[in-house]
Design an enzyme around this catalytic site. Structure first.
Site, mmCIF file in Angstrom:
data_model
loop_
_atom_site.group_PDB
_atom_site.id
_atom_site.type_symbol
_atom_site.label_atom_id
_atom_site.label_comp_id
_atom_site.label_asym_id
_atom_site.label_seq_id
_atom_site.Cartn_x
_atom_site.Cartn_y
_atom_site.Cartn_z
ATOM 1 N N TRP A 1 -38.528 20.138 22.393
ATOM 2 C CA TRP A 1 -37.228 20.773 22.147
ATOM 3 C C TRP A 1 -37.405 21.807 21.026
ATOM 4 C CZ3 TRP A 1 -33.262 18.847 18.242
ATOM 5 C CH2 TRP A 1 -32.032 19.506 18.412
ATOM 6 N N ASP B 1 -37.262 10.121 19.420
ATOM 7 C CA ASP B 1 -36.020 10.865 19.604
ATOM 8 C C ASP B 1 -35.403 10.336 20.896
ATOM 9 O OD1 ASP B 1 -33.945 12.580 19.863
ATOM 10 O OD2 ASP B 1 -35.122 14.429 19.745
ATOM 11 N N LYS C 1 -24.976 13.116 24.899
ATOM 12 C CA LYS C 1 -25.056 13.170 26.363
ATOM 13 C C LYS C 1 -24.500 11.898 27.000
ATOM 14 C CE LYS C 1 -28.170 16.335 25.189
ATOM 15 N NZ LYS C 1 -28.051 17.642 24.858
HETATM 16 C C1 LMR Z 1 -30.509 21.194 24.661
HETATM 17 O O1 LMR Z 1 -31.741 21.064 24.522
HETATM 18 O O2 LMR Z 1 -30.007 22.033 25.417
HETATM 19 C C2 LMR Z 1 -29.581 20.284 23.902
HETATM 20 O O3 LMR Z 1 -30.282 19.306 23.235
HETATM 21 C C3 LMR Z 1 -28.598 21.011 23.088
HETATM 22 C C4 LMR Z 1 -29.176 21.629 21.841
HETATM 23 O O4 LMR Z 1 -28.623 21.380 20.774
HETATM 24 O O5 LMR Z 1 -30.175 22.360 21.916
#
Ligand code: LMR
Length: 440
Positions: free
Chosen positions: A136, A217, A253
């Site tokens: 992420w 996470d 989510k």
């Molecule tokens: C995403 O990856 O789209 C979500 O976790 C929202 C975010 O805050 O990035």
């Protein structure tokens, strides 16, 4: 230019790679536009969803005249913390029974990661944190700003669009003893690729043998498979061996509480005494950062988790969201595979059209793919799990889809399946087909 401002020398910062996609989407006047950027659930009608059970819980809270708006303790709502630990570690977890878990309410998953990381930067002997490649986009920023030193381990294999398990084992095997390792508990973001349970077990053995510290996470518990227990298996495996770990939980989510910013950080320790000290130090991290967490979202979660009827209703609504996403995967896969086959019966009827097409293919005026489906193997769409499909589309193809088809997604080719509906699948399939055949 000197405009007299003390901030006059600032440069314009770029938009966030994920949340900035929504900014661009909002500016697009096209009626066909589709936002598959941010991971946020949408209904078949393309609308955000507030779960019924959340509405019920809010009603109960509003009607309860005894509720006040006092500050929560620094660690948050006690009930919420207890129930959150039970949700992720399991009701019968020995770590909970032995009071070895320190849980603090934080500002959703991101806030939990940040508090955990700041705590580690202050009190843990190793500053290196290994994060999967890719991960992420916010992870490296959260950890770097907290004072940790970010390294990566191999995770995704673009060739198979699956897990690079050998690379993962090699990189974790070469990490310095005691290093922190970020693990996505389930539904890896952005790839949708998770280790199998057997692979998790090998990862656990390797990490424990080297004294690597797991930092999970958990942003999608229940949202990936539809089962809260199945999606917590990786975490529970590590807790069952009696070792220590950190877990960041988010209710964005799985309860659809995105904007309420509700989550928890749990640190599983060896003894109750250590857990108490850890909690006392977490308070010193939190107090100067935001003092204490907000009350509303945590109250919604606690209301639902402590009432067995509401809890059951939640699991049904959660499973429905997970199932809709799985069905979107199947529909997109079928749409891409079936492309062109629709033309075959037509071509039998319109013989002349076949001749024209054959001529065009021979003269390379049109791709053969119009007769045989979208080129490439798209089975990863149904193999991957969770909110996202990591399509393998490159940034030029993504830019093409945005420009020509008004489809918004992150430039790494990640699609939020939760933003799709049966109505929009054909539009997306058209766009992918065009991107692959024209921008290949
Ligand atoms: C995403 O990856 O789209 C979500 O976790 C929202 C975010 O805050 O990035």
């Amino acid at each position: 230019m000197d405009c007299g401002s003390v901030f006059g020398s600032l440069v314009q910062a770029p938009e966030d790679p994920i949340l900035g996609v929504t900014v661009a989407y909002n500016k697009d006047p096209s009626p066909d536009k589709l936002n598959l950027g941010v991971g946020a659930y949408r209904t078949e009608e393309g609308k955000p969803l507030v779960l019924n059970v959340v509405r019920q819980a809010e009603q109960l809270l509003v009607n309860d005249q005894s509720r006040v708006k006092e500050y929560l303790p620094i660690v948050g709502l006690a009930d919420f913390n207890k129930l959150s630990a039970k949700l992720i570690f399991g009701a019968d977890s020995p770590a909970i029974q032995e009071n070895r878990v320190a849980t603090v309410q934080c500002l959703s998953g991101t806030g939990s990661l940040r508090v955990g990381a700041e705590f580690l930067a202050r009190h843990y002997h190793q500053l290196a944190i290994y994060i999967p490649q890719p991960t992420w986009g916010n992870h490296p920023k959260v950890f770097t700003l907290a004072g940790l030193s970010v390294k990566t381990y191999r995770y995704y294999d673009p060739a198979t669009r699956g897990l690079n398990f050998q690379g993962l084992l090699e990189d974790l095997g070469a990490a310095p003893s005691g290093a922190i390792v970020l693990l996505h508990a389930c539904a890896h973001n952005p790839t949708g690729v998770d280790p199998t349970l057997e692979q998790w077990e090998q990862i656990r053995q390797l990490m424990r043998s080297k004294g690597l510290l797991p930092f999970f996470d958990s942003a999608y518990q229940g949202f990936a498979s539809g089962s809260l227990d199945a999606d917590a298996q990786s975490v529970r495996m590590f807790v069952a061996d009696g070792g220590e770990c950190l877990v960041a939980q988010s209710y964005a989510k799985n309860m659809g509480l995105y904007g309420e910013r509700v989550g928890a950080l749990s640190i599983v320790c060896k003894t109750a005494d250590v857990a108490r000290k850890v909690e006392s130090q977490l308070k010193l991290v939190i107090r100067p950062m935001y003092s204490n967490p907000p009350i509303h979202g945590a109250s919604i979660v606690a209301t639902i988790l402590k009432d067995s009827k509401m809890y059951d209703e939640w699991t049904v609504e959660l499973k429905a969201m997970a199932d809709r996403i799985i069905s979107m995967r199947e529909q997109l896969f079928v749409a891409l595979s079936a492309r062109g086959f629709l033309l075959i019966p037509l071509s039998l009827i319109f013989y002349s059209l076949v001749l024209v097409l054959a001529f065009k293919i021979l003269s390379k005026d049109i791709s053969i793919s119009y007769l045989t489906g979208t080129p490439g193997d798209w089975s990863h769409i149904i193999k991957q799990i969770g909110m996202f499909t990591f399509t393998g589309l490159n940034s030029e193809q993504v830019a093409f889809m945005t420009k020509e088809y008004h489809i918004y997604m992150t430039s790494d080719g990640r699609i939020s399946m939760a933003g799709l509906s049966s109505k929009t699948v054909p539009h997306l399939a058209d766009a992918i087909h065009a991107a692959v055949t024209r921008m290949g």
